[in-house]
Write a protein that holds these residues in place. Sequence first.
Motif, PDB file in Angstrom:
ATOM      1  N   PRO A  56       0.813  -1.216   0.000  1.00  0.00           N
ATOM      2  CA  PRO A  56       0.000   0.000   0.000  1.00  0.00           C
ATOM      3  C   PRO A  56       0.849   1.269   0.000  1.00  0.00           C
ATOM      4  CG  PRO A  56      -0.780  -1.554   1.651  1.00  0.00           C
ATOM      5  CD  PRO A  56       0.510  -2.096   1.137  1.00  0.00           C
TER       6      PRO A  56
ATOM      7  N   LYS B   2      -9.246  -0.724  10.104  1.00  0.00           N
ATOM      8  CA  LYS B   2     -10.588  -0.254   9.744  1.00  0.00           C
ATOM      9  C   LYS B   2     -11.681  -0.966  10.521  1.00  0.00           C
ATOM     10  CE  LYS B   2      -9.482   1.552   5.354  1.00  0.00           C
ATOM     11  NZ  LYS B   2      -9.683   1.721   3.951  1.00  0.00           N
TER      12      LYS B   2
ATOM     13  N   ASP C 178      -2.926  -5.820  -2.303  1.00  0.00           N
ATOM     14  CA  ASP C 178      -3.257  -4.636  -1.533  1.00  0.00           C
ATOM     15  C   ASP C 178      -4.663  -4.725  -0.904  1.00  0.00           C
ATOM     16  OD1 ASP C 178      -2.520  -1.755  -1.089  1.00  0.00           O
ATOM     17  OD2 ASP C 178      -4.428  -1.513  -2.144  1.00  0.00           O
ATOM     18  N   TYR C 179      -4.784  -4.347   0.362  1.00  0.00           N
ATOM     19  CA  TYR C 179      -6.067  -4.424   1.075  1.00  0.00           C
ATOM     20  C   TYR C 179      -7.179  -3.688   0.332  1.00  0.00           C
ATOM     21  CZ  TYR C 179      -9.545  -3.802   4.812  1.00  0.00           C
ATOM     22  OH  TYR C 179     -10.696  -3.801   5.545  1.00  0.00           O
ATOM     23  N   GLU C 180      -6.809  -2.512  -0.169  1.00  0.00           N
ATOM     24  CA  GLU C 180      -7.742  -1.684  -0.929  1.00  0.00           C
ATOM     25  C   GLU C 180      -8.319  -2.466  -2.133  1.00  0.00           C
ATOM     26  OE1 GLU C 180      -8.359   1.126   0.478  1.00  0.00           O
ATOM     27  OE2 GLU C 180      -9.574   1.927  -1.182  1.00  0.00           O
TER      28      GLU C 180
ATOM     29  N   THR D 187     -12.246  -3.758  -2.718  1.00  0.00           N
ATOM     30  CA  THR D 187     -13.028  -2.937  -3.658  1.00  0.00           C
ATOM     31  C   THR D 187     -13.251  -3.641  -4.992  1.00  0.00           C
ATOM     32  OG1 THR D 187     -11.045  -1.829  -4.467  1.00  0.00           O
ATOM     33  CG2 THR D 187     -12.271  -0.723  -2.729  1.00  0.00           C
TER      34      THR D 187
END
Lengths: 214, 326
Positions: B19, B62, B81-83, B87
């Motif tokens: 990230p 989060k 990546d967590y994002e 998503t």
Amino acid sequence: MVLKRPPEPKWLGARWVPPATVALCLVPLAVLIGQALTGALFPNPIEALVRGLGDWTLRLLLLTLAITPARRLTGWTRLVRLRRTIGLITFAYAVLHVLAYVGLDQAFHLPTLWADITKRAFIILGMVSFAILAVLAATSPKAVVRRLGGRRWRRLHRLIYPAAILGVIHHAMMVRAGWGTAGEHAVILALLLVLRLPKPRLAGVFGGRGGAEG
Amino acid sequence: MPVHRRSPWSLPDSEVTPPALFRARRRFLKAGAGSLALSAGLASGLGGWVGAARAAVERPGKLAPLEVTGTTHRVDEALTDYEAVTTYNNFYEFGAGKEDPAENAHTLKPRPWTLSVDGLVARPRTFDVADLLATQPLEERIYRLRCVEAWSMVIPWIGFPLAALLDRVEPLGSARYVRFESLIDDERMPPRNRAPISYPYVEGLRLDEARHDLTLLAVGLYGEVLPNQSGAPIRLVVPWKYGFKSIKSVVRISLVEDRPLNTWQALQPSEYGFYANVNPEVDHPRWSQARERRIGEFFRRETLMFNGYGEAVADLYRDLDLTKWY
Ligand code: HEM
């Protein structure tokens, strides 16, 4: 009932209209490139680019098809000037869509490309549509039109309808469940096809008389 | 097979977290690299934001954290990546677009939640998921996830083996398959968001697949409870099968005698089978399965048989024609 048509606006004949049309049609491309550069297409930017370009190819193709019905409905004859311009830009988007798939998505990996273009129906339909658009683009310079003669040229360019139909099927076939936005494309295309029926038949469809000249 | 048992905390400091690298590149690009940097920028904006280095699991901070006993399986590749993991989702109850679940799944209400286990078992039970979390030791497992759409990720899951849950209900000798069912609820999954497939979403495993050590009931990822779009509060993870087998937001598990008809097979039997083992040699009719795009990478990579878990699972399919039973 006779609809009163708005008079053709004067600016439609102005010199800046064609370049402005080109600029407007290139805005989606600029946005896509900007998004690709800034990471806004995260997290699968290549897929987003291939799909974005495919979507805009089809939208512009439908816009090209809408010009003649729009002229018929409004009586604004100078709209026709824009048809060739938008058609050529449509082909440019198609080229980028295919390049993005071949060069970015598959990175010119020949075995996969070969398998795709020989085995996958949705890719084959896309290729046929693309081939038609290429022929139409190649025969759109004025000199070529003159050489072909108006009638033959017009008959050849009716191929734009199968190109659009194949484009919509190509889109619908890649959707995994239901229609997605391919449904909207199909509805718009169907409407445009109906509007393009010869006048007597069009009148039949709407259960009334045809309008005035057009 | 590159599955290791070692702790992620023992990784050297030199390894960068994706990230941070991604954000740094983004900043650089936003700063307006000149036209010379255009091609490099395109490559960077179009992928390549995953660091080459392997990252430690860094909690995004989060959601509620989860305690784990350790990392019991670890694929030796960079984490996605967590994002991206949260998503880019397929969860048709919340829409067909990949971005839809992240946008719409806030209505799910994953707590409180009950999970019924019934059918051919000696002790049918309804578990409160909060109790399960309290009584079941949780492990971290870093698995590859390969979607049937030819993209993949590496995700640090938290959960416990499905076998542990099955032991608690004591399956009968007549049980041969396990059937899973997702929640369907008009208030928590508004019909206007749903993609047009049939609900509830149903999946199934053979009992020996369900009992396999790699088969996980996940309750978290990246050190925290599952985000709604990832199938909160409890979901299946079967790393050697295409992602659609890993059913989300499970409310019911039934032990049955006959092979369950899973949702995608019911919808399109020529494209999706019951087994759905990752197999580069058996193509989906609409795309090749030979290669995949690891989310975050520019070039596609070769897809591995059984998603790289062949050593652990190939024996399950000794007598099966994998071309016929795709
Ligand atoms: C050689 C020709 C073509 C090839 C190889 C090709 C390939 C593709 C591929 C690979 C996709 C994406 C599939 C996915 O992401 O799962 C796609 C989508 C699409 N293509 Fe094409 N295509 C071709 C021609 C065309 C043409 C001529 C049109 C328009 C008339 C078109 C319109 C579309 C549309 C609308 C989409 C879907 C976009 C979306 O999902 O939003 N394609 N095409």
